[in-house]
Scaffold this active site. Structure first.
Site, PDB file in Angstrom:
ATOM      1  N   ASP A 193     -12.668   8.311  33.899  1.00 60.91           N
ATOM      2  CA  ASP A 193     -12.469   7.988  32.479  1.00 60.91           C
ATOM      3  C   ASP A 193     -13.843   7.847  31.826  1.00 60.91           C
ATOM      4  O   ASP A 193     -14.811   7.468  32.491  1.00 60.91           O
ATOM      5  CB  ASP A 193     -11.791   6.616  32.321  1.00 60.91           C
ATOM      6  CG  ASP A 193     -10.476   6.527  33.050  1.00 60.91           C
ATOM      7  OD1 ASP A 193      -9.868   7.583  33.292  1.00 60.91           O
ATOM      8  OD2 ASP A 193     -10.073   5.387  33.368  1.00 60.91           O
TER       9      ASP A 193
HETATM   10  N1  URA Z   1      -8.892   5.027  37.966  1.00 59.39           N
HETATM   11  C1  URA Z   1      -9.100   4.748  36.677  1.00 59.39           C
HETATM   12  O1  URA Z   1      -8.381   3.958  36.097  1.00 59.39           O
HETATM   13  N2  URA Z   1     -10.104   5.349  36.081  1.00 59.39           N
HETATM   14  C2  URA Z   1     -10.922   6.224  36.665  1.00 59.39           C
HETATM   15  O2  URA Z   1     -11.835   6.755  36.050  1.00 59.39           O
HETATM   16  C3  URA Z   1     -10.694   6.513  38.021  1.00 59.39           C
HETATM   17  C4  URA Z   1      -9.659   5.911  38.652  1.00 59.39           C
END
Ligand code: URA
Length: 328
Positions: A193
């Site tokens: 993310d």
């Molecule tokens: N889980 C998440 O919530 N975000 C990420 O970037 C990777 C795994």
């Protein structure tokens, strides 16, 4: 094209294709032992050359490692392998790939730690085709192709996991722009993310990337999560047992509560799946929304002390371990 070669008539190599599944399945990752428990690899029958002779006086096998004359270099069908007499010597290939010095490579071969196309090779001087042979040391693949790139990026918070962004937002393409401009066709293995920091792998090795992202290979990924709320005992068990999310259940492989301080907690958790926002959703579901999320490990590769925004070239061991982890 054939991948293994030898001088003269082909002898036998050890069939290593059915060694209890794969090298990955063996404790310690060393070569499979044949001939019963406790047998030292070097006590196994070596891979003999066609021109080898037994020295009657000493009882030892004498090897002839000389390069064959051109007219001898036709492919010869051996026992399960095809030999190309004008290939490159195995110890030279290993040294060129940075596995060890030539002398060190010879020692690895003598110790039965090197396999070519699924067979342990004990013979010094075996000629192979480095473009096609699958070479493993202690069960881990050795990457011979110099055009392949394997990089670890510490993605900073706020950067998008894309190679370009139509809205002009910062993205990882900006961090590898120089490499891309110099002709490297890199792509990122999965995503983080925008708000998540940490380890992201980049490569131009399509097969490895595909497998690392595919859920069936179950590559574990470890995260450090700072959450709102003071986590008590029992959360680890709950997460290991599994939590139901909108798109199905999710469970952690391991969990550790590292710190609880002033209304926040620091957790380390490992999962082997990559659904979107999975860690944030999981922790929100159990009442501990994520404040900060950092991915620290992907399989055998660790972020370590790498600075945010920096790239690091993976070493041979890490690449071999990644291959091994996904059965390549
Ligand atoms: N889980 C998440 O919530 N975000 C990420 O970037 C990777 C795994």
């Amino acid at each position: 094209m054939a991948s293994a070669s030898r001088d003269g008539t082909p002898g036998r190599r050890r069939d290593n294709s059915n060694r209890g599944g794969s090298a990955a399945g063996r404790k310690g990752g060393g070569p499979a032992k044949r001939g019963g428990p406790g047998q030292h690899p070097s006590s196994r029958k070596p891979h003999r050359k066609g021109t080898s002779r037994v020295d009657v006086e000493s009882g030892k096998i004498r090897l002839n490692n000389s390069k064959p004359a051109r007219h001898q270099s036709a492919d010869v069908e051996g026992d399960g392998a095809t030999y190309v007499a004008d290939g490159m010597r195995l110890q030279k290939v290993l040294a060129a790939a940075g596995v060890a010095s030539r002398r060190g490579a010879e020692e690895l071969i003598a110790a039965g730690r090197v396999e070519v196309d699924g067979e342990i090779v004990l013979e010094q001087g075996l000629r192979i085709d480095p473009d096609t042979a699958i070479i493993k040391v202690d069960g881990a693949r050795v990457v011979i192709d110099e055009t392949k790139q394997y990089l670890a990026l510490n993605k900073p918070k706020g950067w998008h996991s894309t190679m370009s962004d139509d809205h002009g937002r910062p993205c990882i393409g900006d961090l590898v722009a120089e490499r891309v401009m110099s002709g490297q066709r890199l792509f990122h293995v999965g995503r983080l993310d925008a708000d998540t920091e940490g380890l992201l792998l980049l490569t131009n090795d399509g097969e490895l990337a595909h497998r690392l992202m595919h859920p069936s290979y179950e590559v574990p990924k470890t995260y450090l999560a700072t959450v709102r709320g003071e986590v008590g005992r029992g959360l680890g068990r709950q997460l290991r047992q599994g939590i139901e999310l909108d798109d199905g259940p999710v469970a952690v492989d391991s969990f550790a509560l590292l710190e609880v301080y002033q209304g926040e907690s620091l957790l380390r958790l490992t999962l082997h799946e990559g659904r979107k926002h999975v860690v944030r959703r999981l922790l929100a579901e159990v009442g501990f929304p994520v404040i900060r999320l950092v991915r620290t490990d992907i399989g055998p590769v660790a972020l370590g002390k790498q600075r945010p925004g920096s790239l690091r070239v993976l070493d041979k061991k890490e690449i071999g371990a990644l291959y091994k982890g996904v059965g390549l």
